[in-house]
Design a protein around this motif. Structure first.
Motif, short mmCIF file in Angstrom:
data_model
loop_
_atom_site.label_atom_id
_atom_site.label_comp_id
_atom_site.label_asym_id
_atom_site.label_seq_id
_atom_site.Cartn_x
_atom_site.Cartn_y
_atom_site.Cartn_z
N THR A 1 31.25 33.90 32.64
CA THR A 1 32.70 33.76 32.68
C THR A 1 33.37 35.11 32.84
O THR A 1 34.25 35.30 33.68
N ARG B 1 31.84 37.03 36.35
CA ARG B 1 31.94 36.45 37.69
C ARG B 1 33.10 35.48 37.86
O ARG B 1 33.83 35.54 38.84
N LYS B 2 33.27 34.56 36.89
CA LYS B 2 34.24 33.50 37.11
C LYS B 2 35.67 34.00 37.11
O LYS B 2 36.51 33.51 37.86
N MET B 3 35.97 34.97 36.24
CA MET B 3 37.35 35.40 36.11
C MET B 3 37.76 36.34 37.24
O MET B 3 38.87 36.27 37.76
N ILE B 4 36.86 37.26 37.62
CA ILE B 4 37.15 38.21 38.70
C ILE B 4 35.85 38.88 39.13
O ILE B 4 34.92 39.04 38.34
N GLU B 5 35.76 39.21 40.41
CA GLU B 5 34.62 39.97 40.92
C GLU B 5 34.95 41.46 40.79
O GLU B 5 35.87 41.96 41.43
N LYS C 1 46.41 38.37 42.80
CA LYS C 1 45.69 37.16 43.18
C LYS C 1 44.17 37.31 42.98
O LYS C 1 43.44 36.32 43.03
N VAL D 1 42.66 38.14 40.30
CA VAL D 1 42.31 37.54 39.02
C VAL D 1 42.45 36.03 39.12
O VAL D 1 43.47 35.52 39.58
N LYS D 2 41.43 35.32 38.71
CA LYS D 2 41.48 33.85 38.72
C LYS D 2 42.22 33.39 37.47
O LYS D 2 41.64 33.17 36.41
N TRP D 3 43.52 33.26 37.61
CA TRP D 3 44.38 33.04 36.46
C TRP D 3 44.15 31.69 35.79
O TRP D 3 44.46 31.52 34.61
N ASN D 4 43.59 30.72 36.51
CA ASN D 4 43.28 29.45 35.86
C ASN D 4 42.17 29.62 34.83
O ASN D 4 42.19 29.02 33.75
N VAL D 5 41.19 30.49 35.14
CA VAL D 5 40.13 30.79 34.16
C VAL D 5 40.72 31.60 33.01
O VAL D 5 40.43 31.34 31.83
#
Length: 351
Positions: free
Chosen positions: A259, A262-266, A314, A316-320
């Protein structure tokens, strides 16, 4: 063996179990960015983090004292020779630990980087309220609530600012060569982050173990109170807590690592270095200067968001990120609820 002694031993064992879950739950805090950017292999990163956890755990005790007597006043139990009052104090600590462990396991299962620190604090508050024991609300406000909201904001802003400075300073440098150098620097920043994790989080278990010894009537035997009536952390407690969190860290927290890494941001190595450096700095300041038991998880997660946002908002995966923040707000009340129920159930048996 008396019931009080048996309960003291049980609480200490469970406290070290919490310390272990804290280690594998929060291992991602120290090394997720280094592993995701391939600065370190997973096993090397975990070993390094485990060693630095031990060192960090032995560097201070002020956070342990805040946990030990800044939330529930356990000295009232130390001053009593009444076994029923001692059992009450131990049941409060037991309920707090179980509440924190249950929340740690739930969030680990769903891969959410929640705060073990706030789970423990929530557990103490819930068990304290359920037992009608006075909760030190002033201390919680100053040492817990304010830092809980301030540390993520500070982590985000400092990491964003630090990364912007790095981008400006390195704008004319060749990208690939620069990233290779930052992979080396990330070894240092990850070690600093792991040391900060041990410094903050292992101390919380030390505080709980000392609470159990004081509540069980062993304050005088172990010299747990100094001339100023402040808690003293014995070296045996320091070593045991350091080793437990270190073993937990080495076992790894792969769900949460995915999480954060990887999931939140590369992240690239430069941004990983910026996030870890800033988060470690915040942990040191709060441990050595303000003595606040802040969340390692909140600090590194917000720093990752801040460093990552320099790519673009953008990126950052703000939904995560939203799911993570919701978990943060749920931690204290959820752990408090489990601790309260645990206290009621155990008190039916032994009180």
């Amino acid at each position: 063996m008396t019931l009080t002694l048996a309960l003291v031993i049980a609480v200490i064992v469970i406290a070290l179990g919490f310390d272990y879950t804290n280690g594998f739950h929060d291992a991602a805090n120290a090394i997720a960015t280094s592993v995701s950017t391939r600065a370190l292999t997973p096993r090397v990163a975990l070993l390094m983090a485990a060693v630095m956890n031990v060192i960090g755990a032995l560097l201070g005790t002020e956070v342990a004292k805040t946990i030990g007597d800044g939330i529930i006043d356990v000295k009232q139990f130390a001053e009593s020779s009444d076994e029923s009052l001692q059992l009450l104090g131990l049941t409060i600590v037991l309920g707090a630990l179980i509440g924190a462990i249950v929340w740690n396991l739930i969030t680990w299962w769903f891969g959410l980087p929640s705060s073990s620190s706030h789970a423990l604090i929530g557990g103490l508050v819930g068990a304290g309220l359920a037992s009608s024991t006075q909760v030190e609300w002033a201390g919680i406000g100053e040492k817990v609530i304010i830092p809980m909201f301030a540390s993520p904001v500070v982590g985000f802003l400092l990491a964003y600012g630090f990364m912007m400075i790095l981008l400006w300073a390195l704008k004319n440098r060749p990208y690939h060569r620069t990233m290779r150098r930052f992979r080396i620097l990330q070894t240092i920043s990850a070690a600093a982050m792991a040391l900060g994790h041990g410094l903050q989080d292992a101390q919380k278990t030390m505080g709980v173990i000392v609470m159990a010894l004081v509540a069980g009537g062993y304050a005088e035997h172990w010299n747990l109170l100094d001339a100023d009536d402040s808690l003293v952390i014995p070296w045996e407690v320091k070593i045991a807590s350091a080793l437990a969190i270190s073993l937990g860290t080495y076992s790894g927290g792969w769900r949460i690592m995915r999480t954060l890494g990887r999931k939140m941001i590369e992240l690239d190595p430069a941004r990983g270095f910026a996030a870890e450096t800033v988060a470690a700095g915040v942990l040191y300041v709060t441990a050595f200067i303000t003595h606040s038991p802040i969340s390692t998880t909140h600090t590194i997660t917000s720093a990752i968001m801040g460093a990552g946002a320099t790519k673009s908002m953008k990126a950052v995966k703000w939904n995560v990120a939203k799911d993570i923040v919701i978990g943060w707000f749920l931690t204290i009340p959820a752990a408090a609820a489990v601790a309260a129920v645990t206290f009621w159930l155990v008190s039916l048996i032994i009180l």
